[in-house]
Design a protein around this motif. Structure first.
Motif, short mmCIF file in Angstrom:
data_model
loop_
_atom_site.label_atom_id
_atom_site.label_comp_id
_atom_site.label_asym_id
_atom_site.label_seq_id
_atom_site.Cartn_x
_atom_site.Cartn_y
_atom_site.Cartn_z
N GLU A 6 0.83 -1.21 0.00
CA GLU A 6 0.00 0.00 0.00
C GLU A 6 0.86 1.26 0.00
OE1 GLU A 6 -2.32 -2.74 3.07
OE2 GLU A 6 -0.23 -2.14 2.75
N SER A 7 0.29 2.33 -0.48
CA SER A 7 0.93 3.64 -0.44
C SER A 7 -0.15 4.71 -0.47
CB SER A 7 1.90 3.82 -1.60
OG SER A 7 1.22 3.73 -2.84
N GLY A 8 0.24 5.93 -0.10
CA GLY A 8 -0.67 7.05 -0.23
C GLY A 8 -1.24 7.58 1.07
N GLY A 9 -0.95 6.94 2.18
CA GLY A 9 -1.45 7.45 3.45
C GLY A 9 -0.72 8.72 3.87
N GLY A 10 -1.21 9.32 4.94
CA GLY A 10 -0.57 10.53 5.43
C GLY A 10 -1.49 11.32 6.32
N LEU A 11 -1.09 12.55 6.58
CA LEU A 11 -1.85 13.46 7.42
C LEU A 11 -2.59 14.46 6.54
CD1 LEU A 11 -2.53 14.75 10.20
CD2 LEU A 11 -0.40 16.07 9.96
N VAL A 12 -3.86 14.62 6.80
CA VAL A 12 -4.67 15.54 6.01
C VAL A 12 -5.68 16.21 6.94
CG1 VAL A 12 -6.36 13.77 5.40
CG2 VAL A 12 -6.06 15.75 3.91
N GLN A 13 -6.06 17.42 6.58
CA GLN A 13 -7.07 18.12 7.37
C GLN A 13 -8.46 17.63 7.00
OE1 GLN A 13 -6.35 22.34 6.73
NE2 GLN A 13 -5.16 22.44 8.63
N ALA A 14 -9.38 17.81 7.92
CA ALA A 14 -10.77 17.44 7.66
C ALA A 14 -11.26 18.15 6.39
CB ALA A 14 -11.64 17.81 8.85
N ARG A 15 -12.08 17.42 5.64
CA ARG A 15 -12.63 17.85 4.35
C ARG A 15 -11.61 17.75 3.21
NH1 ARG A 15 -14.47 21.09 8.16
NH2 ARG A 15 -12.86 22.68 7.79
N GLY A 16 -10.41 17.25 3.54
CA GLY A 16 -9.42 17.05 2.51
C GLY A 16 -9.57 15.71 1.82
N SER A 17 -8.61 15.39 0.94
CA SER A 17 -8.66 14.17 0.15
C SER A 17 -7.32 13.44 0.18
CB SER A 17 -9.01 14.48 -1.32
OG SER A 17 -10.28 15.08 -1.43
N LEU A 18 -7.40 12.14 0.03
CA LEU A 18 -6.22 11.29 -0.14
C LEU A 18 -6.57 10.18 -1.11
CD1 LEU A 18 -4.77 10.70 3.46
CD2 LEU A 18 -3.66 11.96 1.61
N ARG A 19 -5.56 9.66 -1.78
CA ARG A 19 -5.74 8.51 -2.65
C ARG A 19 -4.78 7.42 -2.23
NH1 ARG A 19 -4.17 7.36 -8.87
NH2 ARG A 19 -6.01 6.15 -9.50
N LEU A 20 -5.33 6.28 -1.88
CA LEU A 20 -4.52 5.13 -1.52
C LEU A 20 -4.37 4.21 -2.72
CD1 LEU A 20 -6.05 4.20 1.97
CD2 LEU A 20 -4.29 5.88 1.43
N SER A 21 -3.20 3.58 -2.79
CA SER A 21 -2.95 2.60 -3.85
C SER A 21 -2.47 1.30 -3.21
CB SER A 21 -1.88 3.10 -4.82
OG SER A 21 -2.30 4.28 -5.47
N CYS A 22 -2.79 0.21 -3.85
CA CYS A 22 -2.33 -1.10 -3.39
C CYS A 22 -1.96 -1.92 -4.61
CB CYS A 22 -3.41 -1.80 -2.59
SG CYS A 22 -3.06 -3.53 -2.20
N ALA A 23 -0.68 -2.23 -4.71
CA ALA A 23 -0.19 -2.97 -5.86
C ALA A 23 0.17 -4.39 -5.44
CB ALA A 23 1.02 -2.28 -6.46
N ALA A 24 -0.32 -5.35 -6.20
CA ALA A 24 0.03 -6.75 -5.96
C ALA A 24 1.21 -7.12 -6.84
CB ALA A 24 -1.16 -7.64 -6.28
N SER A 25 2.17 -7.82 -6.25
CA SER A 25 3.35 -8.24 -7.01
C SER A 25 3.51 -9.76 -6.92
CB SER A 25 4.59 -7.53 -6.49
OG SER A 25 4.84 -7.89 -5.14
N GLY A 26 4.25 -10.28 -7.86
CA GLY A 26 4.43 -11.73 -7.97
C GLY A 26 3.99 -12.17 -9.35
#
Length: 122
Positions: A6-26
């Motif tokens: 996974e990637s894309g987490g972090g600190l954000v203020q209320a009403r803000g946006s984030l996008r998480l990604s999850c890549a499978a490998s193998g």
């Protein structure tokens, strides 16, 4: 061996946006359902959103209208677009793949990523 990262987490203020990604490998042949779960300290891990390979989507009531899950099957990646974030969305977000089949014929069930922390400040 398969892995979810996974990637894309972090600190954000209320009403803000984030996008998480999850890549499978193998050496992946197919993945059926993939989903995002959230865990807060002292509480059980809960489903946030899930999407099956055919495209059917399910959301927790608390995130409907604010979060959008999508997947790119060619990249073996699932995304979670989170808008209008609230402090109660804070937690560690885990990616899950229900069943992964590899080119070599191996089957992996219940694969989890390592988690990514999302913190929403008020």
């Amino acid at each position: 061996q398969v892995q979810l990262v996974e990637s894309g987490g972090g600190l954000v203020q209320a009403r803000g946006s984030l996008r998480l990604s999850c890549a499978a490998s193998g050496s992946i042949f197919s993945i059926n359902a993939m989903g995002w779960y959230r865990q807060v300290v002292g509480k059980q891990r809960e489903l946030v959103a899930s999407i099956i390979s055919g495209g059917r989507i399910n959301y927790a009531d608390s995130v409907k209208g604010r979060f959008t899950i999508s997947r790119d099957n060619a990249k073996n990646t699932v995304y979670l677009q989170m808008n209008s974030l609230r402090p109660e969305d804070t937690g560690v977000y885990y990616c899950n793949a229900e069943r992964i089949a590899t080119i070599g014929g191996n089957i992996y069930r219940g694969v989890w990523g390592q988690g990514t922390l999302v913190t929403v400040s008020s």
